[in-house]
Design a protein around this motif. Sequence first.
Motif, PDB file in Angstrom:
ATOM      1  N   VAL A   3     -16.815  82.702  57.885  1.00 56.04           N
ATOM      2  CA  VAL A   3     -16.179  83.510  58.248  1.00 56.04           C
ATOM      3  C   VAL A   3     -16.105  85.033  57.765  1.00 56.04           C
ATOM      4  O   VAL A   3     -15.901  86.057  58.940  1.00 56.04           O
ATOM      5  CB  VAL A   3     -14.438  83.043  58.039  1.00 56.04           C
TER       6      VAL A   3
ATOM      7  N   ASN B 287     -27.314  94.234  51.957  1.00 55.17           N
ATOM      8  CA  ASN B 287     -26.094  95.285  51.483  1.00 55.17           C
ATOM      9  C   ASN B 287     -26.102  95.604  50.048  1.00 55.17           C
ATOM     10  O   ASN B 287     -25.529  96.522  49.614  1.00 55.17           O
ATOM     11  CB  ASN B 287     -24.748  94.433  51.798  1.00 55.17           C
ATOM     12  N   ARG B 288     -26.755  94.906  49.314  1.00 54.75           N
ATOM     13  CA  ARG B 288     -26.699  95.246  47.789  1.00 54.75           C
ATOM     14  C   ARG B 288     -28.115  95.476  47.281  1.00 54.75           C
ATOM     15  O   ARG B 288     -28.411  96.231  46.353  1.00 54.75           O
ATOM     16  CB  ARG B 288     -26.312  93.840  46.942  1.00 54.75           C
TER      17      ARG B 288
ATOM     18  N   GLU C 121     -19.123  95.505  62.410  1.00 55.58           N
ATOM     19  CA  GLU C 121     -20.409  96.390  62.467  1.00 55.58           C
ATOM     20  C   GLU C 121     -20.788  96.433  63.874  1.00 55.58           C
ATOM     21  O   GLU C 121     -21.289  97.581  64.573  1.00 55.58           O
ATOM     22  CB  GLU C 121     -21.275  96.287  61.444  1.00 55.58           C
TER      23      GLU C 121
ATOM     24  N   ALA D 162     -29.129  79.591  60.523  1.00 54.00           N
ATOM     25  CA  ALA D 162     -28.913  79.731  62.122  1.00 54.00           C
ATOM     26  C   ALA D 162     -30.021  80.140  62.848  1.00 54.00           C
ATOM     27  O   ALA D 162     -30.307  79.497  63.964  1.00 54.00           O
ATOM     28  CB  ALA D 162     -27.814  80.607  62.373  1.00 54.00           C
ATOM     29  N   PRO D 163     -30.981  81.186  62.511  1.00 54.03           N
ATOM     30  CA  PRO D 163     -32.023  81.594  63.221  1.00 54.03           C
ATOM     31  C   PRO D 163     -33.083  80.518  63.649  1.00 54.03           C
ATOM     32  O   PRO D 163     -33.811  80.721  64.246  1.00 54.03           O
ATOM     33  CB  PRO D 163     -32.346  82.813  62.780  1.00 54.03           C
TER      34      PRO D 163
ATOM     35  N   ARG E 122     -27.060  84.982  65.431  1.00 58.47           N
ATOM     36  CA  ARG E 122     -27.901  83.928  64.397  1.00 58.47           C
ATOM     37  C   ARG E 122     -28.406  84.720  63.149  1.00 58.47           C
ATOM     38  O   ARG E 122     -28.449  84.193  61.876  1.00 58.47           O
ATOM     39  CB  ARG E 122     -28.824  83.164  65.213  1.00 58.47           C
ATOM     40  N   HIS E 123     -28.836  85.875  63.419  1.00 59.97           N
ATOM     41  CA  HIS E 123     -29.569  86.691  62.304  1.00 59.97           C
ATOM     42  C   HIS E 123     -28.372  87.049  61.459  1.00 59.97           C
ATOM     43  O   HIS E 123     -28.859  87.279  60.370  1.00 59.97           O
ATOM     44  CB  HIS E 123     -30.386  87.690  62.840  1.00 59.97           C
ATOM     45  N   ALA E 124     -27.268  87.385  61.923  1.00 56.22           N
ATOM     46  CA  ALA E 124     -26.172  87.887  60.754  1.00 56.22           C
ATOM     47  C   ALA E 124     -25.741  86.902  59.925  1.00 56.22           C
ATOM     48  O   ALA E 124     -25.175  87.101  58.665  1.00 56.22           O
ATOM     49  CB  ALA E 124     -25.069  88.437  61.708  1.00 56.22           C
ATOM     50  N   LEU E 125     -25.930  85.663  60.451  1.00 53.14           N
ATOM     51  CA  LEU E 125     -25.636  84.426  59.613  1.00 53.14           C
ATOM     52  C   LEU E 125     -26.917  83.884  58.881  1.00 53.14           C
ATOM     53  O   LEU E 125     -26.612  82.885  58.343  1.00 53.14           O
ATOM     54  CB  LEU E 125     -24.795  83.583  60.636  1.00 53.14           C
TER      55      LEU E 125
ATOM     56  N   ALA F 231     -18.759  86.539  56.656  1.00 53.49           N
ATOM     57  CA  ALA F 231     -20.124  87.100  57.132  1.00 53.49           C
ATOM     58  C   ALA F 231     -19.949  87.512  58.547  1.00 53.49           C
ATOM     59  O   ALA F 231     -20.220  88.437  59.035  1.00 53.49           O
ATOM     60  CB  ALA F 231     -21.009  86.246  57.003  1.00 53.49           C
TER      61      ALA F 231
ATOM     62  N   LEU G 112     -17.329  93.475  49.732  1.00 50.57           N
ATOM     63  CA  LEU G 112     -17.140  94.229  48.622  1.00 50.57           C
ATOM     64  C   LEU G 112     -17.168  95.730  49.399  1.00 50.57           C
ATOM     65  O   LEU G 112     -18.244  96.100  49.996  1.00 50.57           O
ATOM     66  CB  LEU G 112     -18.260  94.003  47.781  1.00 50.57           C
TER      67      LEU G 112
ATOM     68  N   PRO H 263     -28.403  89.477  55.537  1.00 51.29           N
ATOM     69  CA  PRO H 263     -27.661  90.787  55.575  1.00 51.29           C
ATOM     70  C   PRO H 263     -26.772  91.066  54.238  1.00 51.29           C
ATOM     71  O   PRO H 263     -26.742  92.225  53.849  1.00 51.29           O
ATOM     72  CB  PRO H 263     -26.513  90.447  56.663  1.00 51.29           C
ATOM     73  N   GLN H 264     -26.552  90.116  53.774  1.00 50.07           N
ATOM     74  CA  GLN H 264     -25.722  90.148  52.201  1.00 50.07           C
ATOM     75  C   GLN H 264     -26.632  90.721  51.187  1.00 50.07           C
ATOM     76  O   GLN H 264     -26.354  91.666  50.513  1.00 50.07           O
ATOM     77  CB  GLN H 264     -25.238  88.763  51.677  1.00 50.07           C
TER      78      GLN H 264
ATOM     79  N   LYS I 171     -18.586  95.553  52.831  1.00 54.72           N
ATOM     80  CA  LYS I 171     -19.720  94.979  53.072  1.00 54.72           C
ATOM     81  C   LYS I 171     -19.878  93.485  52.738  1.00 54.72           C
ATOM     82  O   LYS I 171     -19.345  93.070  51.586  1.00 54.72           O
ATOM     83  CB  LYS I 171     -20.876  95.828  52.543  1.00 54.72           C
ATOM     84  N   ALA I 172     -20.440  92.680  53.443  1.00 57.98           N
ATOM     85  CA  ALA I 172     -20.498  91.356  53.130  1.00 57.98           C
ATOM     86  C   ALA I 172     -21.681  91.285  51.856  1.00 57.98           C
ATOM     87  O   ALA I 172     -22.740  91.617  51.860  1.00 57.98           O
ATOM     88  CB  ALA I 172     -21.358  90.548  54.325  1.00 57.98           C
ATOM     89  N   VAL I 173     -21.218  90.576  50.880  1.00 59.11           N
ATOM     90  CA  VAL I 173     -22.252  90.343  49.760  1.00 59.11           C
ATOM     91  C   VAL I 173     -22.027  89.099  49.260  1.00 59.11           C
ATOM     92  O   VAL I 173     -21.086  88.251  49.543  1.00 59.11           O
ATOM     93  CB  VAL I 173     -21.709  91.271  48.565  1.00 59.11           C
TER      94      VAL I 173
END
Lengths: 272, 771, 157
Positions: free
Chosen positions: C108, A108-109, C117, B701-702, C127-130, C110, C52, A104-105, C55-57
Motif C-alpha cells: 500500500v 530513493n536511498r 509521483e 510483480a514484473p 509492476r516495476h514500481a512494485l 509503495a 520517508l 524504487p525504494q 519517498k518510499a523506502v
Amino acid sequence: MIPALFTHVPVTTVKEASDALKHYGDDAKLIAGGHSLLPLMKLRLATPAVLIDIARISDLRGIREDKDKLVVGALTTHEQIENSPLISKYAPLIGAAAKLVGDPQVRNRGTIGGSVAHGDAASDLSVALFAANASFVATGPKGVRKISAVDFFLGFWTTALNQDDVLTEIHIPFAPTPNWSYQKFTIRSQDWAVVSVAVSESNIILGAMGEIPLRAGKCEEAIASGADLEQAANFADEGTSPSSDIRASADYRRHLAKVLVFDALTEAKQRS
Amino acid sequence: MSLVGAKVLRKEDPSLLTGRGKFVDDFSPPNTAFAQFVMSDQAHANIISIDVSETLKMPGVLGVWTAADFISFPNLPGGMTDFERPVLAHDRVRWAGEPVAIVVAENRYQAADAVPTVLVEYETLDAVTTVEQATSPSAPMLFETRKSNVLTKVPMLDDLEKHFTKSHDRASLRIVNQRCAVVPIETVGCLADWTIDGLTIWATTQAPHHLRNKLASWLDTPQNLCRVIAPDVGGGFGAKIVWYPEFFVAPLLSKWLRRPVKFMQTRSEAMVQMTHGRDQVHEIEVGFEKNGKINALRMVISQNLGAYGDPTGLGLATLTGWMAAGCYKIPHVSTGFRTVVTNTTPVAAYRGAGRPEATFSIERIIDLVALKTNLDPVKVRQINFIQPNEFPYETHNEAVVYDSGDFPQALDECLRLLDYDAVKAQQAKNLADKNAPLIGVGFSCWLEIAGFGPNGSLEGFGHLASWESAQIRIAPDGSATIFIGSSPHGQGHETFVAQIASDELGIPFERISVIHGDTATVLQGIGTMGSRGVPTVGSAVKVASERLMVRAKKIAAHLLEAAEQDIEVKDNAFNVRGTPGKKVSWSDVGLTSFQPLRLPPELQAGTLEERLFHESPNFSYPSGAYACVVEVNRKTGKVKIQKMVVVDDCGTVINPLLAEGQVHGGVAQGIAQALYEQVCYDPFSGQPITANLIDYLIPSAPDLPNYIAGRITTLCPNNPLGAKGIGESGAVGSPPAVVNAVVNALSSFGVEHIDMPVTPEKVWHAMNGRK
Amino acid sequence: MTVVRIKINGVPQQHDVEDRTLLIHYIRENARLTGAHIGCDTSNCGACTVLLNGKAVKSCTVLAVQAQDEEVTTVEGLSGDFNGLSPVQEGFRQQHGLQCGYCTPGMVMASTALLRENPSPNEDDIRHALEGNICRCTGYEMIVNSVRWAAENGGGK
C-alpha cells in the motif's frame, strides 16, 4: 538482521567528515544512503565500530553543468539521477543505468557516491560511469584529487579511495553523441546484474565479468578496425574472469557478455 | 439475492489495510523476553561440547538452554520411532540450521549479540544431501540405531513388464521435482505466556487445536490450561502445520523465567528452519499405443525427507502415488516409493503436498508420449481422458475414487480461451524468423485430491480426526457469531463462512461475525490445509445453519401464530408465506430465544445455538486445464510467459473473488517453481547455498504475467455445497504447463525434457545440445 | 545511544535508542505502530516499506538515527473518503489485492508513493514500481488491479 553495536557520528561538512575519519581510523566507515553498507552490517559481514554519517552534507548534493561536463554530488540518489533533466540531456547513459538499480525504494536511498565507492563490479552506475569516462573527486588529508574511472576500480570491493577519503563529486563529460546503450541481464527484475554492458562512443565496459568493471578491449579494437557488430561482440569475454555461482556459470556469463555487447552496440548504433 | 456465488468484499480487509492486523510479532506484553536459537553451522556432526560461559556474561542475557535442560521431555511429536526429532539437537546435529541451544535475552538486539558467543565444538561427519547420496553404500547413517537412511519403503512389485512389451512403444523419464522453500512473507514465531492461570501461546500456525493437543500432552499439562491462539497469520502454505520446536520450548522458558517469551525467526533462520517442500525424484516408465493411448504406467518415487521424518512429510509420497495417473484412464498403474533422510532441512507439506509432484510427472509423460507418437499433445490427453460419464472412477488405489469432473470440457474451454490455432500460427511464424523469440505452448490437464478428508485420512498425518467444526450462536439481538475450527491464513474464511450462513439464516452479512484460531473459544478444530476450507467448514456451517433454522422458524411460527411450514426468512425477518405484513424480525426471534416465557414449549432458552462436526464421506477432486504460452529468447534462453490460461473446476464457487485469488496465488507459486526457485546445498559440506531472499529467487510483480481465468463446474457430490476446494489447485496445475511449453518451444532442437527450475542457462544448454 | 526524534504520521516521536536501531524497529517497537512488517533480512521483500519525507523506502535498511528530525508516514497514517480508507487502501479492498495481509502495508505504501509521483501509471509502470515488494499470496495481478482502481478513484492521496 541486527547490526553489531556502533556509534553514529553525524557530520555536516566534508572537513568534519575528514577529521572524523582521521580521528577514528580503521574503526570507522562512511555512510550515506547505507544501501551497500547496511545490508552487510545486518548480516554482520561488516562490523565498523563507528559510522560517520555524511548524508547531511548539503554541498554533496545536486547536479550542475560545468562547461563540458556534469558535476554530480556524491550524495545524489539514483532516483534523482534517473529523473534529472540534466542527466537526460547530457549523460543519458547514466540515467538509463540509474533507472535499473535495484528497485524504487533502493533508488530513493542509494547514492551514486555510495554505489561506486563500494567497488562492486556489478554496480550499474560503476559500469556506466566507466563507459562515460567519468572521474571521481575525493577529498583526503592531503587535499583534493581527481581520479579517472580507468584508475578508480582496483579489485573486489576495492577502489582507489583510501580509508580517509571522502568521495565528493563525480564528473561526467557530456555525451558527445547519442551513441550509447546500457544492457543488463537479470533472472529476476530486482536482481543485481548477472552480466551488464555499457557502451558509450567507443567504450565498451562489462559489469560482473571479473572483480572490477572491465573494458572489452578486444571488442573496441575490432570495432575500430571495421569489424561488424557480431564479429566484434564475439571478443567480449576476452580478458575477463567471470565467476560461477547459483545464478550462472562462468561459461554462461561469457556467452551473455557476447550477447549483451552485440545488443548494446546495436542499440547504440540505432540511436545515433 | 444469494451471497453464495457473489463477489462479496472481504470482512478481513479493513483491519489488515489499516495496519491493525495482529500478527504474532505485533504482540508485546510488558516484560516480554526474546528467545533465539543457536543453529548448527554443520550439516552433519557430533556435538562435542557447548560452551556458554561468554554468553552468560553478555548484556541482557537471561539464560542459555541446551538439550540437557529438556532431557525429561519427549522428542517432538509425530516422528517415526528411531527417527524422532529432538527439541534441541542432542549429541548430533543432522542439518545446517538445526537448533542446538536457546539464548533468551531482554530484547532481540541483545539476543542477536549473544547468540554468536555460544561456542559449539563439533566433530564433523560426512554429509549427504540427496537421496542418491544417502542410499549409496558408503553413506553415513543419520540415525545409528538404524542401518539405513530409508525410513519407509513401498517396493515395486508389479507385472507391468508384459504390458510394456506388448505396447507399441515404451518410454522412460527421470524427473526431478526440486526442493522448494515455502517462504510465506511472515516467518515462524510464537509468544508464550505461562502464568499461574495457565499457558497462552500465540503461534504462527494453521492448526491451533492440533498444536494445543500435542503441546498439552508434551508439557504434561491438561488441555484446559493450555490455550493456543493463531492470530492473523501471514501465509502458511502447509509449512505452518508443522510442530516447530519453539512452540514447545517457549512455554517452558516462560514458565521458568516467569515472563512472556517470544521467538520470531529472521528470514535467514526461516530459510533453513521452516520446512521445505517437494524434493522428489521420479523414475517413470510408460507403455503406449500408436494412437497415444497409454496402457501401463510405473512410477517409482524417491522422497527426500530432510533430516527428520515430519508427520506430513512422511505422507507426501503416498499422495503422489495415489495421483500418479492423473486425469487418465490407464489400465495398469503401479507405484512405489521410498522416503529417505538426508542432512537437509526437514520436508513437509507445501501447497499441493505430493500432488504437484504427481501432476508434473504425468503431464510431462503425456507430452513425451505425444512427442514419440508425433501427435498433438491435446489429442493424446483427449484420447486418454476419463470421460465425464465414468464417475465415480475407481483408480489404481482403493483409497482414491474420483467423484466428478469433466476433463474434456475443461480442456475445450482452455483451448477456446487460449486460441490454440492462433498460437500455433504465431509459433510457426516465429520459428522462421531468427530475430523473433521461439514460441512454445504447453498444457496441463490435472486433477488433485483435496477437501481432506474422509474419516481416517488426516489421522494418517497425525491429526486428531478429519472432520471440521462449526458452532453458530445467535445473540439476543439476532446477530450471529460463528466459531470455526478451520484456521485461515489469507483464504478469507470470515467472508465465505458469513456468505454461506447469511444465505441460510437470512441474517445480513454485516450482522455475522466469524471467529477462529483460539482454542479457548472455538470448539475442537482440525485446521486449514489440504484445500479443505469450503468443503469441510463451509459444509459444516451450511448444515449447522439449516438445523438452527428449524428451531428459529419454530420460534417465529410461535410468535406469529402461524404454521411452521409457512414460515420463510428474508431480509433479516421471518414472514408468513401468503400473508404479507405478518412478520417478526430476527431481533425479535433472537431475544425470544432466551426467554422461556415466550418460547414454544418444546424449546429451551439458548436454543439458537448449533454445533456440528462435519464429516466428509470422501475427498474431493478439483480439476482443471491450464495452458501456458512462452517466448524463449534464442540468444539468452530467458523464458517469458506470454499467456497463462487457467480453467478450474472447483464445483460450487462461494466467492469468485476469493476463488480466483487462490488460483492466482497458486499459479504464481507454480510458475516460480517452474522458472525461478530452487533450494541448493553444497554437495560435499551440506551447507545451504540459497538461505536468503537474494539467492532464493521469489519473483516479484514484473516477473509474473497476468492470468486468463476460466471456469467449468461439475458439482462435488460429497458435500452439501457441491464444492471441491481450490486452495492448492494453482500450484498443482501450473508447473507442467510452463515446462511443457518450454520443451515445446525447443522441440526443433530435439529437447525431450528439462528439469525445473528452467533457468535461462539450462535453456541455453538445451539449445546447444548439452545437458 | 541517541535521542531520535521522528515525526510519524504527523505525531512527534522521541525515543532514546541504540544507534544501530533500525527504523523498522523504531516504528514497530518504540512508536508501537505495528502496521509495517518484517519479511526478510536482505532488503528484498519490501514488507517494511514506509514513506520517508514522502519517498518510499525500506525501513529495514534505514537506521532510525538517519531519519533524525524527518517525517515518516506509515500505513496507519493513510486515510480517505472510503469509510476512512484512502483510495489505495480501498482499491486493494475492491480488487482483492490482499489475502493474508502481511505484505499489504508495504504494498500500500509503495503504491501510494507511485501514484503521488505518477497519477496515471500503465501496467508496466505499476509492476516495476512494485518490484521491490514481494507477495506470496496474490500472484500480483489483483494488486495491479487494485492500484489501477486507486488511480481512477483519487490516486495517491
